[in-house]
Design an enzyme around this catalytic site. Structure first.
Site, short mmCIF file in Angstrom:
data_model
loop_
_atom_site.label_atom_id
_atom_site.label_comp_id
_atom_site.label_asym_id
_atom_site.label_seq_id
_atom_site.Cartn_x
_atom_site.Cartn_y
_atom_site.Cartn_z
N ASP A 49 -45.32 17.61 -5.91
CA ASP A 49 -44.31 18.59 -5.56
C ASP A 49 -43.36 18.63 -6.76
OD1 ASP A 49 -42.50 20.09 -3.79
OD2 ASP A 49 -41.28 18.28 -3.86
N ASP A 100 -41.14 14.43 -2.38
CA ASP A 100 -39.91 13.74 -2.00
C ASP A 100 -39.75 13.73 -0.49
OD1 ASP A 100 -39.25 16.34 -1.55
OD2 ASP A 100 -37.50 16.39 -2.85
N ASP A 143 -41.53 18.62 2.61
CA ASP A 143 -42.98 18.61 2.49
C ASP A 143 -43.63 17.47 3.28
OD1 ASP A 143 -42.11 16.59 0.90
OD2 ASP A 143 -42.73 17.50 -0.99
P1 ADP Z 1 -40.56 22.76 -4.34
O1 ADP Z 1 -41.89 23.11 -3.80
O2 ADP Z 1 -40.49 22.89 -5.81
O3 ADP Z 1 -40.04 21.45 -3.84
P2 ADP Z 1 -39.19 24.19 -2.30
O4 ADP Z 1 -40.45 24.54 -1.59
O5 ADP Z 1 -38.35 23.12 -1.73
O6 ADP Z 1 -39.52 23.86 -3.82
O7 ADP Z 1 -38.29 25.49 -2.44
C1 ADP Z 1 -38.77 26.66 -3.10
C2 ADP Z 1 -37.63 27.60 -3.41
O8 ADP Z 1 -36.99 28.02 -2.20
C3 ADP Z 1 -36.52 26.97 -4.24
O9 ADP Z 1 -36.79 27.04 -5.60
C4 ADP Z 1 -35.33 27.84 -3.83
O10 ADP Z 1 -35.30 29.02 -4.57
C5 ADP Z 1 -35.60 28.16 -2.39
N1 ADP Z 1 -34.88 27.27 -1.45
C6 ADP Z 1 -35.43 26.39 -0.57
N2 ADP Z 1 -34.49 25.75 0.14
C7 ADP Z 1 -33.29 26.18 -0.31
C8 ADP Z 1 -31.92 25.90 -0.01
N3 ADP Z 1 -31.56 25.00 0.92
N4 ADP Z 1 -30.97 26.55 -0.71
C9 ADP Z 1 -31.31 27.45 -1.66
N5 ADP Z 1 -32.55 27.76 -1.99
C10 ADP Z 1 -33.54 27.17 -1.34
MG MG Z 2 -39.49 19.74 -2.50
#
Ligand code: ADP
Ligand code: MG
Length: 368
Positions: free
Chosen positions: A57, A256, A260
């Site tokens: 991730d 983390d 996920d």
């Molecule tokens: P990753 O897979 O890299 O861990 P996430 O799946 O957690 O990323 O989130 C993908 C995108 O969704 C982030 O880059 C952000 O743009 C948006 N996002 C998710 N949760 C939040 C939040 N609590 N506040 C703002 N943006 C969010």
């Molecule tokens: Mg994440």
């Protein structure tokens, strides 16, 4: 007598085989605990030894997850208003981006209010009422799906940021996006060396992220990860992993665990890192200590060593007992000699397992 002799032999075989497996497994588990890793059962070590691919991730796993705010773009509302509303809402989020937004607001002495009816959309954003207005904070595509209009001045800038691989989130209320927050999420200093070491252990590496393609590409390149998939919801990540492992064999997922958890659960081995959330602890097969990303190559190497030890143990125990049984069948084995052989075979297996104890200090330290 011969019947009591064969009974003894059967018993010896059983005890050797037990030692061959349990002894090595227990010693391996001890090594994991010694390093602060929580491992869920001995069979996790066996699966770890078999993995062919390792998926990561992004946010909070390969990156610091402690983002800092670089810039605020605004339209109609003031910069303070954009930040204050976003930060108020993010108080209810555990997402890495939330911390950066909240601490930026604190630094500017903005007074945060308590949001109501907050709803988190894993991989997309967060929605809730701040001072009576329904506010949304999240990625561009999702915020448009929420029915918020993105004015052309902001959409142009958002596109620029997105194409350059920077992380920008939209902040909107009253039917439109009123601002953008540009955030910096730095790669962990040990990420590159860790990935390199994993690749030299013949593991294929993969980045699975909910973020944009440009961001995924930038992070994958700077971490030295071979392949990436962007724009994936947690569900899509799970499906992707399931598909891959069906075709190509064992896969481990490192995350983390913040949003996920189900993804970790869907991999053959789910590895949680850099977190203390209960969900991650419950769903992960292996929990690395905080800041323990660089332990991954060691983890794999240890698991493989445990597996190798078990296999050689089985081989020894088998060979030893076959010889003893053959001799006994042809009446060439005195009972007292047979007993000696049996004890010898058990000891051999135990000593071979104990070699794992020396594994302690081969830790991998990549922190520059
Ligand atoms: P990753 O897979 O890299 O861990 P996430 O799946 O957690 O990323 O989130 C993908 C995108 O969704 C982030 O880059 C952000 O743009 C948006 N996002 C998710 N949760 C939040 C939040 N609590 N506040 C703002 N943006 C969010
Ligand atoms: Mg994440």
């Amino acid at each position: 007598s011969s019947s009591s002799l064969s009974l003894l032999l059967v018993r010896a075989c059983r005890s050797d085989w037990g030692w061959a497996g349990h002894g090595a497994t227990a010693l391996g588990m001890g090594q994991f605990l010694h390093r602060g890793c929580i491992i869920r059962g001995g069979e996790v070590q066996e699966t770890l030894a078999k993995i062919r691919r390792i998926a990561f991730d992004k946010t909070g796993t390969l990156t610091k997850g402690a983002t800092s705010l670089i810039k605020i773009e605004n339209d109609d509302a003031s910069q303070e208003e954009v930040l204050q509303r976003a930060a108020s809402l993010e108080q209810h989020s555990e997402h890495a981006l939330a911390h950066g937004i909240i601490s930026a607001a604190r630094e500017r002495n903005l007074r945060l209010t308590n949001p109501k009816r907050v709803q988190a959309f894993p991989g997309s954003g967060i929605l809730g009422y701040v001072e009576g207005d329904l506010v949304a904070v999240g990625r561009g595509e999702w915020i448009r799906e929420q029915g918020l209009n993105l004015p052309s001045t902001l959409s142009e800038r958002l596109l620029n940021y997105e194409n350059s691989g920077q992380t920008a989130v939209c902040v909107g209320w009253s039917g439109k996006v009123n601002g953008l927050l540009l955030l910096d999420d730095l790669l962990l200093p040990e990420a590159r060396a860790t990935v390199q070491a994993l690749r030299s252990l013949k593991l294929q590496t993969l980045l699975l992220t909910g973020d944009l393609p440009a961001v995924a590409q930038r992070i994958a390149e700077s971490a030295g990860i071979e392949e990436w998939q962007a724009g994936f919801s947690p569900e899509e990540k799970s499906n992707f992993l399931a598909q891959w492992s069906k075709r190509n064999g064992c896969v481990a997922m490192v995350g983390d665990g913040l949003n996920d958890g189900p993804v970790l659960a869907s991999a053959e081995v789910g590895i949680a890192v850099g977190t203390a959330t209960d969900l991650a602890r419950e769903t992960a097969d292996l929990v690395l200590p905080k800041g323990g990303l660089n332990l991954l190559p060691w983890v794999i190497t240890l698991a493989r060593a445990v597996r190798r030890t078990i296999l050689t143990n089985l081989l020894w125990a088998f060979g030893y007992n076959v010889v003893a049984i053959t001799l006994a069948v042809f009446g060439l084995l005195q009972p007292i000699l047979a007993a000696g052989l049996m004890a010898g075979s058990s000891l051999l297996v135990v000593f071979n397992s104990l070699r794992l104890e020396q594994f302690t200090d081969q830790a991998v330290d990549f922190t520059p």
